[in-house]
Design a protein around this motif. Structure first.
Motif, PDB file in Angstrom:
ATOM      1  N   HIS A  11       0.896  -1.135  -0.135  1.00  0.00           N
ATOM      2  CA  HIS A  11       0.151  -0.084  -0.046  1.00  0.00           C
ATOM      3  C   HIS A  11       1.006   1.334  -0.012  1.00  0.00           C
ATOM      4  O   HIS A  11       1.736   1.158   0.771  1.00  0.00           O
ATOM      5  CB  HIS A  11      -1.050  -0.006   1.138  1.00  0.00           C
ATOM      6  N   ARG A  14       2.020   3.265   2.990  1.00  0.00           N
ATOM      7  CA  ARG A  14       2.989   2.582   3.899  1.00  0.00           C
ATOM      8  C   ARG A  14       4.189   2.833   3.816  1.00  0.00           C
ATOM      9  O   ARG A  14       5.231   2.332   4.427  1.00  0.00           O
ATOM     10  CB  ARG A  14       2.604   0.835   4.033  1.00  0.00           C
ATOM     11  N   LYS A  52      -7.801  -1.520  -5.124  1.00  0.00           N
ATOM     12  CA  LYS A  52      -8.162  -1.092  -3.627  1.00  0.00           C
ATOM     13  C   LYS A  52      -8.108   0.504  -3.611  1.00  0.00           C
ATOM     14  O   LYS A  52      -7.633   1.116  -2.733  1.00  0.00           O
ATOM     15  CB  LYS A  52      -7.558  -1.737  -2.725  1.00  0.00           C
ATOM     16  N   SER A  81      -4.231  -9.003   4.582  1.00  0.00           N
ATOM     17  CA  SER A  81      -3.352  -8.007   4.731  1.00  0.00           C
ATOM     18  C   SER A  81      -3.961  -6.682   4.416  1.00  0.00           C
ATOM     19  O   SER A  81      -4.203  -6.431   3.481  1.00  0.00           O
ATOM     20  CB  SER A  81      -2.064  -8.564   4.388  1.00  0.00           C
ATOM     21  N   ASP A  82      -3.762  -5.522   5.208  1.00  0.00           N
ATOM     22  CA  ASP A  82      -3.841  -4.325   4.968  1.00  0.00           C
ATOM     23  C   ASP A  82      -2.935  -3.625   4.243  1.00  0.00           C
ATOM     24  O   ASP A  82      -3.199  -2.711   3.342  1.00  0.00           O
ATOM     25  CB  ASP A  82      -4.264  -3.483   6.266  1.00  0.00           C
ATOM     26  N   ASP A  83      -1.652  -3.964   4.510  1.00  0.00           N
ATOM     27  CA  ASP A  83      -0.170  -3.565   3.873  1.00  0.00           C
ATOM     28  C   ASP A  83      -0.381  -4.001   2.516  1.00  0.00           C
ATOM     29  O   ASP A  83       0.253  -3.273   1.836  1.00  0.00           O
ATOM     30  CB  ASP A  83       0.859  -3.983   4.796  1.00  0.00           C
ATOM     31  N   ILE A  85      -1.759  -4.956  -0.955  1.00  0.00           N
ATOM     32  CA  ILE A  85      -2.855  -4.733  -1.843  1.00  0.00           C
ATOM     33  C   ILE A  85      -3.185  -5.677  -2.827  1.00  0.00           C
ATOM     34  O   ILE A  85      -4.110  -5.936  -3.392  1.00  0.00           O
ATOM     35  CB  ILE A  85      -3.219  -3.213  -2.148  1.00  0.00           C
TER      36      ILE A  85
END
Length: 121
Positions: A11, A14, A52, A81-83, A85
């Motif tokens: 992302h 980050r 995203k 995972s949010d990190d 994408i």
């Protein structure tokens, strides 16, 4: 264990925590019984299409060695995972790799062979 190429798109927000995000991925590989053999960070790249809602991502390519059950475990973790994408986990076939190298080498030899024949005639 088999060799894989794991490409992760981190992302863009980050940036300051990029190492931390990558550490999570490395840790995931290790805890699955695998090991990271090499890592290539391509930096921030524009995406061909939004993922995203993002236009950019950090691309990191890892060469990893994984036991049979690891790919599924890694996929499941990266999916939530949010990190990360987007990710791509591809098996690297050694036979295929050496066949391509061989073909390239032979292609080079053949062209020299032909030019020598033409000179001789």
């Amino acid at each position: 264990s088999m060799e894989y190429e794991l490409t992760v798109l981190v992302h863009p927000d980050r940036e300051s925590a990029l190492e931390k995000a990558l550490d999570t991925v490395r840790e995931l590989v290790k805890s699955s019984g695998g090991k990271v053999k090499s890592e290539d960070n391509w930096g921030k790249k524009k995406l061909a299409y939004k993922i995203k809602k993002q236009d950019f991502a950090f691309y990191v390519l890892m060469e990893v060695e994984l036991p049979p059950a690891a790919p599924l475990k890694i996929s499941n973790a990266l999916n939530i995972s949010d990190d990360v994408i987007r990710y791509l986990l591809v098996k690297v076939d050694e036979k295929e790799r050496s066949r391509i190298a061989e073909a390239k080498k032979n292609a080079g030899d053949d062209s020299e062979e032909e030019s020598r024949d033409r000179d001789g005639s």
